[in-house]
Scaffold this motif. Structure first.
Motif, PDB file in Angstrom:
ATOM      1  N   UNK A 109     -18.062   4.157  13.341  1.00 44.29           N
ATOM      2  CA  UNK A 109     -17.053   4.647  12.395  1.00 44.29           C
ATOM      3  C   UNK A 109     -16.776   6.133  12.657  1.00 44.29           C
ATOM      4  N   UNK A 110     -15.501   6.491  12.609  1.00 40.22           N
ATOM      5  CA  UNK A 110     -15.103   7.890  12.781  1.00 40.22           C
ATOM      6  C   UNK A 110     -14.219   8.278  11.605  1.00 40.22           C
ATOM      7  N   UNK A 111     -14.168   9.560  11.326  1.00 39.52           N
ATOM      8  CA  UNK A 111     -13.536  10.059  10.108  1.00 39.52           C
ATOM      9  C   UNK A 111     -12.099   9.654   9.907  1.00 39.52           C
ATOM     10  N   UNK A 112     -11.230   9.919  10.894  1.00 38.72           N
ATOM     11  CA  UNK A 112      -9.803   9.663  10.675  1.00 38.72           C
ATOM     12  C   UNK A 112      -9.504   8.180  10.567  1.00 38.72           C
ATOM     13  N   UNK A 113     -10.179   7.355  11.373  1.00 37.05           N
ATOM     14  CA  UNK A 113      -9.935   5.905  11.327  1.00 37.05           C
ATOM     15  C   UNK A 113     -10.524   5.295  10.060  1.00 37.05           C
ATOM     16  N   UNK A 114     -11.625   5.856   9.617  1.00 36.58           N
ATOM     17  CA  UNK A 114     -12.200   5.426   8.350  1.00 36.58           C
ATOM     18  C   UNK A 114     -11.241   5.726   7.202  1.00 36.58           C
ATOM     19  N   UNK A 115     -10.612   6.905   7.239  1.00 36.73           N
ATOM     20  CA  UNK A 115      -9.651   7.272   6.190  1.00 36.73           C
ATOM     21  C   UNK A 115      -8.453   6.331   6.187  1.00 36.73           C
ATOM     22  N   UNK A 116      -7.982   5.959   7.380  1.00 49.01           N
ATOM     23  CA  UNK A 116      -6.846   5.036   7.475  1.00 49.01           C
ATOM     24  C   UNK A 116      -7.203   3.688   6.854  1.00 49.01           C
ATOM     25  N   UNK A 117      -8.370   3.182   7.185  1.00 53.09           N
ATOM     26  CA  UNK A 117      -8.795   1.878   6.660  1.00 53.09           C
ATOM     27  C   UNK A 117      -9.054   1.919   5.164  1.00 53.09           C
ATOM     28  N   UNK A 118      -9.634   3.007   4.694  1.00 49.60           N
ATOM     29  CA  UNK A 118      -9.878   3.130   3.255  1.00 49.60           C
ATOM     30  C   UNK A 118      -8.585   3.286   2.474  1.00 49.60           C
ATOM     31  N   UNK A 119      -7.537   3.765   3.141  1.00 48.36           N
ATOM     32  CA  UNK A 119      -6.226   3.871   2.501  1.00 48.36           C
ATOM     33  C   UNK A 119      -5.536   2.515   2.414  1.00 48.36           C
ATOM     34  N   UNK A 120      -5.677   1.688   3.462  1.00 50.66           N
ATOM     35  CA  UNK A 120      -4.993   0.390   3.515  1.00 50.66           C
ATOM     36  C   UNK A 120      -5.728  -0.670   2.706  1.00 50.66           C
ATOM     37  N   UNK A 121      -7.046  -0.663   2.757  1.00 44.11           N
ATOM     38  CA  UNK A 121      -7.841  -1.739   2.174  1.00 44.11           C
ATOM     39  C   UNK A 121      -7.577  -2.005   0.688  1.00 44.11           C
ATOM     40  N   UNK A 122      -7.338  -0.975  -0.153  1.00 42.40           N
ATOM     41  CA  UNK A 122      -7.109  -1.244  -1.577  1.00 42.40           C
ATOM     42  C   UNK A 122      -5.855  -2.050  -1.899  1.00 42.40           C
ATOM     43  N   UNK A 123      -5.027  -2.343  -0.888  1.00 43.28           N
ATOM     44  CA  UNK A 123      -3.867  -3.214  -1.120  1.00 43.28           C
ATOM     45  C   UNK A 123      -4.322  -4.540  -1.724  1.00 43.28           C
ATOM     46  N   UNK A 124      -5.516  -4.992  -1.335  1.00 46.38           N
ATOM     47  CA  UNK A 124      -6.031  -6.262  -1.832  1.00 46.38           C
ATOM     48  C   UNK A 124      -6.821  -6.168  -3.116  1.00 46.38           C
ATOM     49  N   UNK A 125      -6.926  -4.968  -3.695  1.00 50.68           N
ATOM     50  CA  UNK A 125      -7.659  -4.828  -4.958  1.00 50.68           C
ATOM     51  C   UNK A 125      -6.852  -5.404  -6.117  1.00 50.68           C
TER      52      UNK A 125
END
Length: 276
Positions: free
Chosen positions: A97-113
């Motif tokens: 895991x790397x910072x910028x890609x982690x931020x991208x995924x954490x931004x997209x993932x809540x779409x399913x919340x």
């Protein structure tokens, strides 16, 4: 690190390529097959017995129960893969895991919340009810909240009966509710849109493909954000596909769009000759 990014690209490309191919090859075959005719006959019998609303409710409840019955043993089976598949995948992703890609995924993932999809559900219900004001306006007004509730409780039942645990970093379990919710919510919106407007076949296939890409990407982000095991996501895709199909069928029944197959002309002639 390269493998992580390649998998992200594949999460987009695989549904982008396969869904239009499958739609072109199987859609007409499914619609005109013997199984489809038998389903139409059965639904016509339900509608005659309980009316459109009653038949739709039977389809939804029985279908949800069938989804649990199918996904339960699958969940038990893939739970045995946890030490052999899920843990190695989790460790591999965690170490890369790397910072910028982690931020991208954490931004997209809540779409399913649940919280954002509650708003999508409410807006869609009101919007389609207005669009259907001169017809059965209550169908979208009931269908949208109902799909949200059915998905939530069906997924909760499966999570309880399978009871496979969760990754050490989050509480996500089998099946992935984020994947199921995205597919269920936007799949119901898509069928309501198709019933509201005359959408060309190619455009409709494009919209279904876009939904498949969104669900695939949601699954990828749930794994990268360490919210789910890999097999949770596969289970969520399967669970969401089955339950969305049940919901779509229930909406079609409620709107009177499922009719029994036309009888062959020869059979009609024979009955007229015999006086039956």
């Amino acid at each position: 690190m390269t493998v992580v990014y390649v998998l992200a690209v594949l999460a987009v490309l695989v549904p982008l390529v396969t869904v239009p191919m499958l739609a072109a090859r199987w859609a007409s075959a499914v619609d005109t097959g013997r199984t489809a005719d038998r389903v139409r006959v059965a639904l016509a019998g339900l509608t005659a017995a309980f009316g459109r609303v009653g038949a739709a409710l039977v389809v939804l409840l029985a279908g949800a129960a069938a989804v649990v019955a199918v996904c339960w043993p699958i969940g038990e089976a893939i739970s045995r893969l946890e030490p052999h598949v899920d843990h190695p995948v989790f460790d591999y992703v965690h170490a890369r895991r790397v910072g910028f890609w982690e931020d991208v995924n954490l931004f997209i993932s809540p779409i399913g919340d649940r919280y954002p999809l509650k708003w999508v559900t409410a807006v869609a219900a009101i919007g389609f009810a207005v669009a259907w004001r001169r017809r059965r306006w209550w169908i979208p007004l009931v269908a949208m909240p109902l799909q949200f509730v059915v998905e939530q409780y069906t997924q909760t039942i499966l999570a309880k009966v399978v009871d496979r645990g969760h990754p050490p970093t989050d509480l996500g379990t089998y099946p992935s509710g984020g994947c199921g919710r995205v597919l269920m919510t936007f799949g119901t919106i898509l069928v309501l849109a198709a019933l509201t407007w005359r959408i060309p076949r190619r455009v409709l296939i494009g919209l279904v493909t876009a939904l498949a890409v969104l669900v695939s990407v949601e699954g990828y982000t749930r794994i990268y954000a360490e919210k789910h095991w890999l097999t949770d996501v596969f289970g969520g895709w399967f669970f969401g596909t089955l339950l969305t199909g049940v919901m779509v069928l229930a909406v079609l029944v409620a709107d009177g769009r499922v009719r029994p197959p036309a009888e062959p002309a020869a059979a009609v002639d024979d009955r007229s000759l015999t006086g039956t």
